[in-house]
Design an enzyme around this catalytic site. Sequence first.
Site, PDB file in Angstrom:
ATOM      1  N   MET A 209      -7.863 -20.363  -9.586  1.00  0.00           N
ATOM      2  CA  MET A 209      -7.116 -19.903  -8.418  1.00  0.00           C
ATOM      3  C   MET A 209      -7.679 -20.513  -7.139  1.00  0.00           C
ATOM      4  O   MET A 209      -6.939 -21.029  -6.292  1.00  0.00           O
ATOM      5  CB  MET A 209      -7.146 -18.373  -8.333  1.00  0.00           C
ATOM      6  CG  MET A 209      -6.399 -17.794  -7.149  1.00  0.00           C
ATOM      7  SD  MET A 209      -4.634 -18.197  -7.115  1.00  0.00           S
ATOM      8  CE  MET A 209      -4.012 -17.050  -8.351  1.00  0.00           C
TER       9      MET A 209
ATOM     10  N   VAL B  82     -12.258 -14.241  -5.535  1.00  0.00           N
ATOM     11  CA  VAL B  82     -13.185 -13.970  -6.642  1.00  0.00           C
ATOM     12  C   VAL B  82     -12.517 -13.008  -7.624  1.00  0.00           C
ATOM     13  O   VAL B  82     -11.343 -12.680  -7.493  1.00  0.00           O
ATOM     14  CB  VAL B  82     -14.531 -13.415  -6.121  1.00  0.00           C
ATOM     15  CG1 VAL B  82     -15.172 -14.422  -5.160  1.00  0.00           C
ATOM     16  CG2 VAL B  82     -14.359 -12.075  -5.426  1.00  0.00           C
TER      17      VAL B  82
ATOM     18  N   GLU C 235     -11.050  -9.988  -9.876  1.00  0.00           N
ATOM     19  CA  GLU C 235     -10.267  -8.808  -9.466  1.00  0.00           C
ATOM     20  C   GLU C 235     -11.058  -7.540  -9.747  1.00  0.00           C
ATOM     21  O   GLU C 235     -10.729  -6.743 -10.645  1.00  0.00           O
ATOM     22  CB  GLU C 235      -8.917  -8.820 -10.208  1.00  0.00           C
ATOM     23  CG  GLU C 235      -7.899  -7.825  -9.686  1.00  0.00           C
ATOM     24  CD  GLU C 235      -7.216  -8.250  -8.389  1.00  0.00           C
ATOM     25  OE1 GLU C 235      -6.225  -7.606  -8.025  1.00  0.00           O
ATOM     26  OE2 GLU C 235      -7.662  -9.209  -7.736  1.00  0.00           O
TER      27      GLU C 235
ATOM     28  N   LYS D  82     -15.519  -7.799  -4.864  1.00  0.00           N
ATOM     29  CA  LYS D  82     -14.782  -8.281  -3.683  1.00  0.00           C
ATOM     30  C   LYS D  82     -15.388  -7.721  -2.393  1.00  0.00           C
ATOM     31  O   LYS D  82     -15.563  -8.453  -1.403  1.00  0.00           O
ATOM     32  CB  LYS D  82     -13.303  -7.901  -3.784  1.00  0.00           C
ATOM     33  CG  LYS D  82     -12.503  -8.786  -4.745  1.00  0.00           C
ATOM     34  CD  LYS D  82     -11.020  -8.439  -4.723  1.00  0.00           C
ATOM     35  CE  LYS D  82     -10.213  -9.323  -5.662  1.00  0.00           C
ATOM     36  NZ  LYS D  82     -10.100 -10.722  -5.202  1.00  0.00           N
TER      37      LYS D  82
ATOM     38  N   SER E 251      -4.071  -9.033  -6.369  1.00  0.00           N
ATOM     39  CA  SER E 251      -2.716  -8.687  -6.805  1.00  0.00           C
ATOM     40  C   SER E 251      -2.496  -7.175  -6.855  1.00  0.00           C
ATOM     41  O   SER E 251      -1.353  -6.725  -6.896  1.00  0.00           O
ATOM     42  CB  SER E 251      -2.440  -9.295  -8.183  1.00  0.00           C
ATOM     43  OG  SER E 251      -3.405  -8.859  -9.116  1.00  0.00           O
TER      44      SER E 251
ATOM     45  N   HIS F 146      -1.824 -12.604  -1.020  1.00  0.00           N
ATOM     46  CA  HIS F 146      -1.630 -12.657  -2.471  1.00  0.00           C
ATOM     47  C   HIS F 146      -0.835 -13.898  -2.865  1.00  0.00           C
ATOM     48  O   HIS F 146       0.370 -13.989  -2.615  1.00  0.00           O
ATOM     49  CB  HIS F 146      -0.908 -11.388  -2.934  1.00  0.00           C
ATOM     50  CG  HIS F 146      -0.615 -11.361  -4.401  1.00  0.00           C
ATOM     51  ND1 HIS F 146       0.418 -10.634  -4.939  1.00  0.00           N
ATOM     52  CD2 HIS F 146      -1.233 -11.971  -5.451  1.00  0.00           C
ATOM     53  CE1 HIS F 146       0.432 -10.805  -6.252  1.00  0.00           C
ATOM     54  NE2 HIS F 146      -0.555 -11.613  -6.578  1.00  0.00           N
TER      55      HIS F 146
ATOM     56  N   ASN G 172       0.477 -17.372  -9.297  1.00  0.00           N
ATOM     57  CA  ASN G 172      -0.033 -18.434 -10.165  1.00  0.00           C
ATOM     58  C   ASN G 172       1.112 -19.111 -10.927  1.00  0.00           C
ATOM     59  O   ASN G 172       1.952 -18.407 -11.487  1.00  0.00           O
ATOM     60  CB  ASN G 172      -1.046 -17.824 -11.145  1.00  0.00           C
ATOM     61  CG  ASN G 172      -2.005 -18.854 -11.699  1.00  0.00           C
ATOM     62  OD1 ASN G 172      -2.176 -19.933 -11.143  1.00  0.00           O
ATOM     63  ND2 ASN G 172      -2.602 -18.541 -12.823  1.00  0.00           N
TER      64      ASN G 172
ATOM     65  N   ASN H 217       4.285  -6.781  -7.580  1.00  0.00           N
ATOM     66  CA  ASN H 217       3.763  -6.127  -8.774  1.00  0.00           C
ATOM     67  C   ASN H 217       4.202  -4.671  -8.876  1.00  0.00           C
ATOM     68  O   ASN H 217       4.394  -4.148  -9.970  1.00  0.00           O
ATOM     69  CB  ASN H 217       2.238  -6.222  -8.824  1.00  0.00           C
ATOM     70  CG  ASN H 217       1.779  -7.568  -9.353  1.00  0.00           C
ATOM     71  OD1 ASN H 217       2.445  -8.180 -10.170  1.00  0.00           O
ATOM     72  ND2 ASN H 217       0.655  -8.051  -8.861  1.00  0.00           N
TER      73      ASN H 217
ATOM     74  N   TYR I 153      11.382 -15.345  -5.371  1.00  0.00           N
ATOM     75  CA  TYR I 153      10.300 -16.314  -5.228  1.00  0.00           C
ATOM     76  C   TYR I 153       9.038 -15.928  -6.002  1.00  0.00           C
ATOM     77  O   TYR I 153       8.271 -16.787  -6.409  1.00  0.00           O
ATOM     78  CB  TYR I 153       9.932 -16.482  -3.746  1.00  0.00           C
ATOM     79  CG  TYR I 153      10.911 -17.281  -2.936  1.00  0.00           C
ATOM     80  CD1 TYR I 153      11.770 -18.209  -3.525  1.00  0.00           C
ATOM     81  CD2 TYR I 153      10.981 -17.137  -1.551  1.00  0.00           C
ATOM     82  CE1 TYR I 153      12.659 -18.950  -2.772  1.00  0.00           C
ATOM     83  CE2 TYR I 153      11.859 -17.892  -0.783  1.00  0.00           C
ATOM     84  CZ  TYR I 153      12.703 -18.784  -1.401  1.00  0.00           C
ATOM     85  OH  TYR I 153      13.578 -19.538  -0.656  1.00  0.00           O
TER      86      TYR I 153
END
Length: 714
Positions: free
Chosen positions: A324, A400, A402, A407, A429, A450, A453, A500, A659
């Site tokens: 990522m 870094v 999740e 974090k 996310s 966010h 991927n 999400n 999108y």
Amino acid sequence: MIYQGNSISVKELDGGLAELVFDLKNESVNKFDKATLSELNDATQAIENSSAKGVLVSSAKDSFIVGADITEFLQWFEQSEEEVVASVLQANEIFSRFEDLSIPTVAAINGIALGGGMEMCLACDYRVMSTAAKVGLPEVKLGLYPGFGGTVRLSRVIGADNAIEWISGGAEKRPDAALKDGAVDAVFAPEQLKEEALKLLQRIVAGELDFENRKTAKKGKLGLNAIESMMVFETAKGFVAGKAGKHYPAPVDAIKTIQKHANFERDQAIAIEAKGFAKLAKTPVARNLIGLFLNDQSIKKIAKDHTALAGDVSQAAVLGAGIMGGGIAYQSAYKGTPILMKDINEQGIQLGLDEATNLLTKAVQRKRMDVGKMAQTLTRIRPTLSYGDFGNVDVVVEAVVENPKVKKAVLAEAESHLKEGAVLASNTSTISITDLATALKKPEDFCGMHFFNPVHRMPLVEVIRGEKTSDKTIATVVKYAQKMGKTPIVVNDCPGFLVNRVLFPYFGGFAMMLRDGADFEHVDKVMEKFGWPMGPAYLLDVVGIDTGVHAQAVMAEGFPDRMAQDFRSAMAVMFDENRYGQKNSQGFYKYELDKKGKQKKVSDEVAHKLVDSVVESKQEMSDEDIINRLMIPMCLETVRCLEDNIVNTPAEADMGLVYGIGFPPFRGGALKYIDDMGAAKFVELCDQYSSLGKLYEPTAKLREMAAKNEKFYA
């Protein structure tokens, strides 16, 4: 002055020539609205009555003409099919009148000339193009095909086979491609364009070139014999149908239309084009794709409004140099913003560099850039193991693992090395931005960013506002997302944010279907036929089942009434069996490498047995049931996001889904899906599935909308 209007003027030039200039007042670009069309007719009449020996067509703006004003022409589409035909033919009469001038015409294409803009160029006898310009007929992206004579004139200028490729593909063409295909006659540097166009016009007026022969050819038949016609059109229809898919009829209809009018002269051919255009204009696909285009314009305007307060973004940094982080570094550097890529060890740095290098190598192989630009892009990515240069950074993206504890620690450490006013953003996310901000001294300088991927392909970036995030921070991150070539949508903090939060009710409906005995491969096929790029089982494998399990737990904690599961799900079983999807080559499917080295899914008997272990009862489900049981929870959660002010407008909500997760574009988005069905009918459908629980329960406001026959889109 021969003619002066609000968007068009015609002035006299030396040597008896005239210049028709497009310059729409109070607008940054030229476009064909009804007033401009009317002025084109008046300007043409003025030229007819003048002593001009030739006409140069130019633009006073950076672009030539970007196309038709779709907001105005939507009113046409509300008419009956017959009325649409009449309106289109009326516009075509103006283009044909200009084309039929008894003197030569040359278009000087200085910038973008798309749709109606390109059709204006085709109505000219000759076309010269700047090296900075692009041309094309992209109407198929709106569920249409060209309606101002584009299918007729282009096929007669560059041949049927080239015209089919241009129109059915809808791509913008660069000068070299346009010249090669014969769509333009010459290409010049921007500073030479007008001078060279005038020289060409003078040569034509002097009799060196036969412009009348060109006019005759464009007004004539296409000139294919029966065998040539069959080879060109029948082969193209099969190929294009396979690429476009059954949900997008415009590309194939364009080919059929060119085939129909091939043996007719211009005016009859244009009448055939107009009839087919009107038919497409009345389809739900065109309405929804045009709606998405307008939504896209809307969210770009919203993003532009946000950036009014933005700080400088000339140097970025990413924390965490994995896949990522490497993807973020690549995208930033590729679009011109230098970026530091920090990790805690050399292995991580190398992984990030390898990812960026791999993406750049593929871009070179696909001829999207040359080796020189690849090298230049790589120099904009500076790997580091320390915070030594972070004092010069404007925006830092943390990417870094999740994990909230990790974090928070990384964010707090990074904050201490930043200059005053620098912005911190977390690529998460699911984790609450408001919670992560508790680790920071300046939570106002922190927000979520966010990415989806793979970063280089997915256009969406969710910019998440925490409780203490400042407007300037949001503005700066929106600006950075735009500089990276992404579409930013600002959302408020909640579990899962927008995309999400909406996606996991869809997965929740899927989990219940498998519990009730549905075959996941059949479900995937039904949803792909419905229009999704992949079904839910395949999507979970691509997302990563371990990621899905983690996110599901977050969503269940945040919305226990409808997202907590009181049964053992197939996804949980897969996770327990270490089947994480594509990342370790086994999930709902097995994954094997094909001849090109790409992963392809293969049916796996073991996966079916694992899913069978969670079945509580076998229920009969039709394909319609499958669609409803998946789409209702997703649509309802989108409604809740709008009502809860997680997202501000229906346009932002629907574009986020298109999108971010590939919601079928031709269906317009979740809220447009409800509008097309009708709120009353949708609520009635929800009630039919009420036994499945809160995921299928409409909100009180939606019931009120249903009672009043209201829509999300006025």
